[in-house]
Design a protein around this motif. Structure first.
Motif, PDB file in Angstrom:
ATOM      1  N   GLU A 178       0.796  -1.224   0.000  1.00  0.00           N
ATOM      2  CA  GLU A 178       0.000   0.000   0.000  1.00  0.00           C
ATOM      3  C   GLU A 178       0.830   1.276   0.000  1.00  0.00           C
ATOM      4  O   GLU A 178       0.480   2.239  -0.668  1.00  0.00           O
ATOM      5  N   LYS A 179       1.899   1.278   0.753  1.00  0.00           N
ATOM      6  CA  LYS A 179       2.684   2.510   0.871  1.00  0.00           C
ATOM      7  C   LYS A 179       3.774   2.636  -0.189  1.00  0.00           C
ATOM      8  O   LYS A 179       4.094   3.737  -0.620  1.00  0.00           O
ATOM      9  N   HIS A 207       3.592  -4.605  -5.196  1.00  0.00           N
ATOM     10  CA  HIS A 207       2.531  -5.584  -5.377  1.00  0.00           C
ATOM     11  C   HIS A 207       3.098  -6.956  -5.709  1.00  0.00           C
ATOM     12  O   HIS A 207       2.352  -7.916  -5.881  1.00  0.00           O
ATOM     13  N   CYS A 208       4.416  -7.041  -5.755  1.00  0.00           N
ATOM     14  CA  CYS A 208       5.097  -8.302  -6.038  1.00  0.00           C
ATOM     15  C   CYS A 208       5.239  -9.144  -4.779  1.00  0.00           C
ATOM     16  O   CYS A 208       5.831 -10.222  -4.824  1.00  0.00           O
ATOM     17  N   VAL A 209       4.700  -8.685  -3.664  1.00  0.00           N
ATOM     18  CA  VAL A 209       4.824  -9.399  -2.393  1.00  0.00           C
ATOM     19  C   VAL A 209       4.400 -10.861  -2.525  1.00  0.00           C
ATOM     20  O   VAL A 209       5.052 -11.749  -1.997  1.00  0.00           O
ATOM     21  N   GLY A 210       3.334 -11.121  -3.250  1.00  0.00           N
ATOM     22  CA  GLY A 210       2.852 -12.491  -3.391  1.00  0.00           C
ATOM     23  C   GLY A 210       3.321 -13.212  -4.635  1.00  0.00           C
ATOM     24  O   GLY A 210       2.970 -14.364  -4.855  1.00  0.00           O
ATOM     25  N   CYS A 211       4.114 -12.573  -5.453  1.00  0.00           N
ATOM     26  CA  CYS A 211       4.547 -13.217  -6.697  1.00  0.00           C
ATOM     27  C   CYS A 211       5.801 -14.063  -6.476  1.00  0.00           C
ATOM     28  O   CYS A 211       6.501 -13.888  -5.482  1.00  0.00           O
ATOM     29  N   PRO A 212       6.091 -14.970  -7.379  1.00  0.00           N
ATOM     30  CA  PRO A 212       7.265 -15.837  -7.223  1.00  0.00           C
ATOM     31  C   PRO A 212       8.596 -15.082  -7.114  1.00  0.00           C
ATOM     32  O   PRO A 212       9.525 -15.570  -6.477  1.00  0.00           O
TER      33      PRO A 212
END
Length: 87
Positions: free
Chosen positions: A43-44, A48-53
Motif C-alpha cells: 500500500e505505501k 505488489h510483487c509481495v505475493g509473486c514468485p
C-alpha cells in the motif's frame, strides 16, 4: 533489580534498536518474518510483487530499483519497515 537482571534488561532494550530489516533481505523473507509489513510494502510503496514468485528471489533493493526508487527512498522505506517491526 539484581545487577544480572538489570544488565539483561539493558541488553534487550539495546537490541530492540538494532536494524532488523536491511535492503539486502529478500522481499519474501521480510513478509514471512513480519507478515503485517506485506501490507505496508504493497500500500505505501507499491510493492505488489509481495505475493509473486519473484518475492522469494528479489531483495528489497532489487524491488526498489525495479520500481524506480533511489537510494534515499530505499533508506526511508527500510527505516519505516523497521519502525513496524519494533512497535
Amino acid at each position: 533489580m539484581k545487577p544480572a537482571v538489570a544488565e539483561s534488561f539493558g541488553e534487550a532494550k539495546k537490541n530492540m534498536k538494532k536494524v532488523k530489516i536491511k535492503k539486502e533481505m529478500l522481499i519474501g523473507e521480510v513478509v514471512s518474518k513480519y507478515p503485517k509489513l506485506g501490507k505496508v510494502l504493497m500500500e505505501k510503496f507499491g510493492f505488489h510483487c509481495v505475493g509473486c514468485p519473484m518475492a522469494g528471489m528479489e531483495s528489497l533493493e532489487d524491488g526498489a530499483k525495479a520500481h524506480g526508487m533511489n537510494e534515499k527512498e530505499l533508506k526511508k522505506m527500510t527505516g519505516e519497515l523497521n519502525k513496524g517491526v519494533i512497535t
